[in-house]
Write a protein that holds these residues in place. Sequence first.
Motif, PDB file in Angstrom:
ATOM      1  N   LEU A  14       2.856  14.489  18.406  1.00 43.45           N
ATOM      2  CA  LEU A  14       3.053  13.108  18.854  1.00 43.45           C
ATOM      3  C   LEU A  14       2.660  12.119  17.759  1.00 43.45           C
ATOM      4  CD1 LEU A  14       3.623  10.921  20.969  1.00 43.45           C
ATOM      5  CD2 LEU A  14       1.285  11.257  21.795  1.00 43.45           C
ATOM      6  N   VAL A  15       1.495  12.308  17.173  1.00 43.05           N
ATOM      7  CA  VAL A  15       1.027  11.401  16.124  1.00 43.05           C
ATOM      8  C   VAL A  15       1.985  11.442  14.935  1.00 43.05           C
ATOM      9  CG1 VAL A  15      -0.825  10.995  14.449  1.00 43.05           C
ATOM     10  CG2 VAL A  15      -1.377  11.455  16.843  1.00 43.05           C
ATOM     11  N   TYR A  16       2.424  12.635  14.555  1.00 37.97           N
ATOM     12  CA  TYR A  16       3.369  12.752  13.436  1.00 37.97           C
ATOM     13  C   TYR A  16       4.666  12.005  13.743  1.00 37.97           C
ATOM     14  CZ  TYR A  16       6.526  14.554   9.953  1.00 37.97           C
ATOM     15  OH  TYR A  16       7.443  14.644   8.938  1.00 37.97           O
ATOM     16  N   ARG A  17       5.228  12.229  14.937  1.00 36.74           N
ATOM     17  CA  ARG A  17       6.485  11.553  15.293  1.00 36.74           C
ATOM     18  C   ARG A  17       6.320  10.041  15.264  1.00 36.74           C
ATOM     19  NH1 ARG A  17       6.503  15.226  19.723  1.00 36.74           N
ATOM     20  NH2 ARG A  17       6.321  13.430  21.089  1.00 36.74           N
ATOM     21  N   LEU A  18       5.206   9.554  15.783  1.00 41.17           N
ATOM     22  CA  LEU A  18       4.970   8.107  15.792  1.00 41.17           C
ATOM     23  C   LEU A  18       4.822   7.551  14.381  1.00 41.17           C
ATOM     24  CD1 LEU A  18       2.553   7.832  18.826  1.00 41.17           C
ATOM     25  CD2 LEU A  18       4.895   6.980  18.691  1.00 41.17           C
ATOM     26  N   LEU A  19       4.035   8.218  13.551  1.00 43.78           N
ATOM     27  CA  LEU A  19       3.881   7.754  12.167  1.00 43.78           C
ATOM     28  C   LEU A  19       5.206   7.818  11.418  1.00 43.78           C
ATOM     29  CD1 LEU A  19       0.470   9.351  11.141  1.00 43.78           C
ATOM     30  CD2 LEU A  19       0.952   6.926  11.537  1.00 43.78           C
ATOM     31  N   HIS A  20       5.914   8.924  11.574  1.00 38.35           N
ATOM     32  CA  HIS A  20       7.182   9.100  10.871  1.00 38.35           C
ATOM     33  C   HIS A  20       8.203   8.047  11.293  1.00 38.35           C
ATOM     34  CE1 HIS A  20      10.892  11.076   9.502  1.00 38.35           C
ATOM     35  NE2 HIS A  20      10.112  11.516   8.534  1.00 38.35           N
ATOM     36  N   SER A  21       8.185   7.674  12.559  1.00 40.17           N
ATOM     37  CA  SER A  21       9.142   6.675  13.052  1.00 40.17           C
ATOM     38  C   SER A  21       8.885   5.287  12.467  1.00 40.17           C
ATOM     39  CB  SER A  21       9.104   6.597  14.581  1.00 40.17           C
ATOM     40  OG  SER A  21       7.927   5.945  15.031  1.00 40.17           O
ATOM     41  N   GLN A  22       7.710   5.081  11.909  1.00 38.53           N
ATOM     42  CA  GLN A  22       7.343   3.779  11.354  1.00 38.53           C
ATOM     43  C   GLN A  22       7.556   3.665   9.849  1.00 38.53           C
ATOM     44  OE1 GLN A  22       6.398   1.028  13.215  1.00 38.53           O
ATOM     45  NE2 GLN A  22       7.197   2.418  14.774  1.00 38.53           N
ATOM     46  N   SER A  24      10.137   3.197   7.961  1.00 39.79           N
ATOM     47  CA  SER A  24      10.988   2.113   7.463  1.00 39.79           C
ATOM     48  C   SER A  24      10.293   0.751   7.552  1.00 39.79           C
ATOM     49  CB  SER A  24      12.316   2.073   8.216  1.00 39.79           C
ATOM     50  OG  SER A  24      12.104   1.814   9.587  1.00 39.79           O
ATOM     51  N   GLN A  25       9.421   0.564   8.550  1.00 38.56           N
ATOM     52  CA  GLN A  25       8.705  -0.705   8.677  1.00 38.56           C
ATOM     53  C   GLN A  25       7.386  -0.721   7.915  1.00 38.56           C
ATOM     54  OE1 GLN A  25       9.572   0.120  12.393  1.00 38.56           O
ATOM     55  NE2 GLN A  25      11.529  -0.890  12.059  1.00 38.56           N
ATOM     56  N   GLN A  26       6.836   0.464   7.653  1.00 40.49           N
ATOM     57  CA  GLN A  26       5.554   0.580   6.959  1.00 40.49           C
ATOM     58  C   GLN A  26       5.692   1.556   5.790  1.00 40.49           C
ATOM     59  OE1 GLN A  26       2.997  -1.306   7.974  1.00 40.49           O
ATOM     60  NE2 GLN A  26       4.100  -2.046   9.753  1.00 40.49           N
ATOM     61  N   PRO A  27       6.399   1.170   4.733  1.00 39.50           N
ATOM     62  CA  PRO A  27       6.678   2.100   3.636  1.00 39.50           C
ATOM     63  C   PRO A  27       5.428   2.669   2.964  1.00 39.50           C
ATOM     64  CG  PRO A  27       7.395  -0.122   3.081  1.00 39.50           C
ATOM     65  CD  PRO A  27       6.968  -0.149   4.505  1.00 39.50           C
ATOM     66  N   GLU A  28       4.299   2.008   3.110  1.00 41.60           N
ATOM     67  CA  GLU A  28       3.072   2.537   2.503  1.00 41.60           C
ATOM     68  C   GLU A  28       2.650   3.868   3.144  1.00 41.60           C
ATOM     69  OE1 GLU A  28       1.772  -0.595   5.537  1.00 41.60           O
ATOM     70  OE2 GLU A  28       3.319  -0.430   4.011  1.00 41.60           O
ATOM     71  N   LEU A  29       3.178   4.163   4.323  1.00 44.09           N
ATOM     72  CA  LEU A  29       2.907   5.459   4.954  1.00 44.09           C
ATOM     73  C   LEU A  29       3.437   6.619   4.121  1.00 44.09           C
ATOM     74  CD1 LEU A  29       3.643   4.743   8.727  1.00 44.09           C
ATOM     75  CD2 LEU A  29       1.438   5.397   7.726  1.00 44.09           C
ATOM     76  N   MET A  30       4.462   6.356   3.309  1.00 43.47           N
ATOM     77  CA  MET A  30       5.031   7.410   2.456  1.00 43.47           C
ATOM     78  C   MET A  30       3.973   7.993   1.527  1.00 43.47           C
ATOM     79  SD  MET A  30       8.209   7.979   3.164  1.00 43.47           S
ATOM     80  CE  MET A  30       8.870   8.757   1.720  1.00 43.47           C
TER      81      MET A  30
END
Length: 72
Positions: A14-22, A24-30
Amino acid sequence: MNELERYPLSELKLVYRLLHSQLSQQPELMDSDLLQDLQTLLQKRARQDGVDVSLHAQWAAWLNGGANLNAV
């Protein structure tokens, strides 16, 4: 033992899917070490379940609660 391994698999997915879905809006997550560590752990678990993580459809199905391919 990896600290992430103590959490239930369903929560990790769940946490992975939520982070991954963001992404495009939060590119620093890359560049997030947490996201990378989580993906690595989940891909390891998926491979143990017989999932070819290089095939997006299998990987996505497994992340979304798909069947364990080794359970047949």
